[in-house]
Design a protein around this motif. Structure first.
Motif, short mmCIF file in Angstrom:
data_model
loop_
_atom_site.label_atom_id
_atom_site.label_comp_id
_atom_site.label_asym_id
_atom_site.label_seq_id
_atom_site.Cartn_x
_atom_site.Cartn_y
_atom_site.Cartn_z
N ASP A 7 37.92 54.20 40.78
CA ASP A 7 38.60 53.53 40.10
C ASP A 7 39.33 53.59 41.33
O ASP A 7 39.79 51.19 40.38
N SER A 8 39.87 53.11 41.90
CA SER A 8 40.19 52.65 43.35
C SER A 8 39.00 51.62 42.98
O SER A 8 39.63 50.22 43.35
N ALA A 9 38.00 50.95 43.62
CA ALA A 9 37.29 49.90 44.06
C ALA A 9 37.46 49.86 42.55
O ALA A 9 37.49 47.83 42.90
N PHE A 10 36.98 50.10 41.08
CA PHE A 10 36.74 49.30 40.59
C PHE A 10 38.15 48.62 40.31
O PHE A 10 38.27 47.75 40.23
N LEU A 11 39.84 48.84 40.64
CA LEU A 11 40.73 47.71 40.82
C LEU A 11 41.14 47.40 41.55
O LEU A 11 40.77 45.97 41.29
N PHE A 12 40.28 46.97 42.45
CA PHE A 12 39.97 45.28 44.10
C PHE A 12 39.23 45.02 43.58
O PHE A 12 39.71 43.74 43.84
N CYS A 13 37.95 45.29 42.33
CA CYS A 13 37.00 44.53 41.68
C CYS A 13 37.76 43.05 40.58
O CYS A 13 38.23 42.89 41.17
N GLN A 14 38.58 44.31 40.01
CA GLN A 14 39.03 42.89 39.48
C GLN A 14 40.23 42.50 40.28
O GLN A 14 41.23 41.49 39.37
N GLN A 15 41.30 42.79 41.11
CA GLN A 15 42.37 42.26 41.65
C GLN A 15 41.68 41.15 41.77
O GLN A 15 42.20 40.11 41.95
N GLN A 16 40.89 41.16 42.55
CA GLN A 16 39.89 39.66 42.96
C GLN A 16 39.47 38.62 41.69
O GLN A 16 39.76 37.99 41.73
N CYS A 17 38.87 39.17 40.33
CA CYS A 17 38.98 38.68 39.79
C CYS A 17 39.92 37.80 38.89
O CYS A 17 40.12 37.07 38.04
N ASP A 18 41.40 38.85 39.21
CA ASP A 18 42.23 37.94 38.35
C ASP A 18 42.59 37.01 38.83
O ASP A 18 43.27 35.82 38.57
N PHE A 19 42.06 36.07 39.86
CA PHE A 19 42.45 34.90 40.69
C PHE A 19 41.41 33.66 39.89
O PHE A 19 42.20 32.74 40.40
N GLY A 20 40.71 34.15 39.59
CA GLY A 20 39.82 33.54 38.73
C GLY A 20 38.54 33.40 39.71
O GLY A 20 38.31 34.16 41.00
N PRO A 21 38.19 32.27 39.46
CA PRO A 21 36.16 32.18 40.08
C PRO A 21 36.64 32.15 41.63
O PRO A 21 37.63 30.90 41.23
N ARG A 22 36.39 32.37 42.58
CA ARG A 22 36.69 31.90 44.22
C ARG A 22 35.87 30.82 44.93
O ARG A 22 34.84 31.13 45.64
N VAL A 23 35.35 29.93 43.56
CA VAL A 23 34.98 28.87 44.46
C VAL A 23 35.53 27.68 45.60
O VAL A 23 36.88 27.93 45.48
N MET A 24 34.20 27.20 46.36
CA MET A 24 34.94 27.26 47.81
C MET A 24 35.95 25.77 47.54
O MET A 24 36.19 25.25 46.57
N ASN A 25 37.10 25.51 48.44
CA ASN A 25 37.94 24.33 48.36
C ASN A 25 38.29 24.50 47.15
O ASN A 25 39.37 23.31 46.48
N SER A 26 38.90 25.45 46.60
CA SER A 26 40.07 26.02 44.96
C SER A 26 41.40 26.69 45.54
O SER A 26 40.73 27.49 46.22
N GLU A 27 41.86 26.38 44.71
CA GLU A 27 42.89 27.34 45.33
C GLU A 27 42.60 29.07 44.91
O GLU A 27 44.05 29.87 45.56
N ALA A 28 42.07 29.08 43.86
CA ALA A 28 42.05 30.60 43.44
C ALA A 28 41.19 31.11 44.67
O ALA A 28 41.47 32.46 45.24
N HIS A 29 40.30 30.55 45.60
CA HIS A 29 39.90 31.02 46.32
C HIS A 29 40.60 31.13 47.56
O HIS A 29 40.55 32.32 48.00
N ASP A 30 41.30 30.47 47.56
CA ASP A 30 42.47 29.91 48.98
C ASP A 30 43.38 31.58 48.73
O ASP A 30 43.40 32.76 50.00
N ARG A 31 43.98 31.45 47.58
CA ARG A 31 44.98 32.99 47.38
C ARG A 31 44.06 33.85 47.58
O ARG A 31 44.65 35.06 48.20
N CYS A 32 42.90 34.26 47.22
CA CYS A 32 42.21 35.69 46.87
C CYS A 32 41.73 35.72 48.40
O CYS A 32 42.26 37.01 48.90
N GLY A 33 41.88 34.63 49.25
CA GLY A 33 41.17 35.01 50.53
C GLY A 33 42.46 35.40 51.23
O GLY A 33 42.43 36.40 52.38
N ARG A 34 43.59 35.06 50.95
CA ARG A 34 45.18 36.08 51.35
C ARG A 34 45.15 37.49 51.19
O ARG A 34 45.77 37.95 51.88
N TRP A 35 45.24 37.35 49.61
CA TRP A 35 44.85 39.01 49.21
C TRP A 35 44.33 39.27 50.18
O TRP A 35 44.54 41.12 49.98
N ILE A 36 43.11 39.72 50.15
CA ILE A 36 42.20 39.91 50.47
C ILE A 36 42.43 39.92 52.47
O ILE A 36 42.23 41.70 52.99
#
Length: 328
Positions: free
Chosen positions: A41-70
């Motif tokens: 359940d914890s791992a599933f939540l961590f997976c969901q939280q990454q996806c909540d940023f949107g696709p973590r495509v290079m050079n994108s805001e979603a990518h950079d925000r997710c990187g800081r979160w990780i």
């Protein structure tokens, strides 16, 4: 994920099993399940939280925000975090602002194990059955987020128990999935993938860094996933393959890790082996009967979403890793 499984691969010599009389203490320890439970359940939540940023495509805001979160998530579990930044060149010449995130448990311990996964998303769903989706980004719930999610849960448990007697380095490789798309006319020599891992292998975060071995996690949360023994893993680190697959059996998840061989996959573990000189294996899903792709029906499609993440698969991989680490 990268170049599909090869139809044939280098043959690897088979080694005779040791007799019971010659079993080591490590063998005996490995034969008993560890008493630390991986939370799906914890791992599933961590997976969901990454996806909540949107696709973590290079050079994108979603990518950079997710990187800081990780990075902050690992820090919250007491890890020493290094963010290795580099400008890498995509297959088409695009400058990619990449960050490899290295989180270390017991950074002063001499004996170390390396766990790794990639955290970026594929920019193009170029294997989608609908051609209209081929230039859309992939959410990468499985092909990216699942591996990081499993590592975060392992990090949480290490922090909680604080009982492991060796160091662990978690590396989230960036720019793994910018390889030549299927719709491109460019040639794919194979080195357009795993750019972050290539960079780290040639520029380790510590000049003399070494580890006993490494384990790469790739697409470790998919429905009906099975993990066959990958070809390059057997070539470079067959002893570790045997150890991990034996650990899965002891942990009660041998059905997820069949004693069968897949093909060789161009993935992050290749530069770790060939350039960094650290024996590293790849735990990667293999679907031998899937017509669309041997990496499964959601690989590089717009359907790689949380709807197709299976807690049971996350549990099988995570519990196997704990079995390996706590019997090391």
């Amino acid at each position: 994920m990268k170049i599909p499984y090869l139809a044939a691969f280098l043959s690897v010599a088979l080694f005779a099993a040791c007799s019971n009389a010659r079993k080591t203490a490590a063998d005996e320890a490995l034969s008993r399940p560890v008493n630390i439970s991986f939370s799906a359940d914890s791992a599933f939540l961590f997976c969901q939280q990454q996806c909540d940023f949107g696709p973590r495509v290079m050079n994108s805001e979603a990518h950079d925000r997710c990187g800081r979160w990780i990075a902050e998530k690992f820090r919250s579990y007491g890890m020493t975090v290094t963010e290795q930044k580099a400008t890498l060149k995509g297959y088409d010449g695009t400058p990619l602002q990449a960050t490899n995130i290295i989180a270390s448990y017991k950074p002063d311990a001499a004996a170390r194990i390396l766990l790794c996964a990639h955290w970026d998303s594929r920019p193009w769903a170029d294997n989608d059955p609908d051609e209209a989706n081929h230039r859309k980004p992939v959410m990468a719930a499985n092909d990216g987020a699942s591996g990081v999610a499993v590592m975060l849960e392992v990090a949480r448990l290490l922090h909680q128990t604080d009982s492991l007697q060796l160091g662990v380095d978690f590396i989230c490789f960036d720019a793994e999935d910018w390889g030549v798309p299927q719709w491109s006319e460019a040639e794919d020599p194979g080195d357009t993938w795993a750019l972050g891992a290539q960079y780290w292998a040639a520029h380790k975060h510590e000049p003399n860094y070494n580890a006993r071995y490494g384990i790469l996690l790739d697409m470790v949360g998919g429905e009906a996933a099975r993990f066959y023994r990958e070809g390059f893993s057997k070539q470079y680190a067959n002893r570790i393959v045997n150890r991990v697959w034996a650990a899965a059996e002891v942990a009660g998840y041998g059905s997820y890790f069949p004693q069968r061989d897949g093909g060789g996959v161009t993935d992050d573990h290749v530069p770790v082996n060939e350039v960094a000189g650290i024996p590293c294996i790849d735990i990667i899903a293999y679907y031998p009967d899937c017509e669309q792709s041997s990496f499964g029906p959601t690989w590089h499609t717009v359907d790689d979403t949380m709807q197709h993440i299976d807690r049971n698969t996350l549990k099988a991989v995570g519990q196997t890793l704990l079995q390996v680490l706590f019997t090391e």
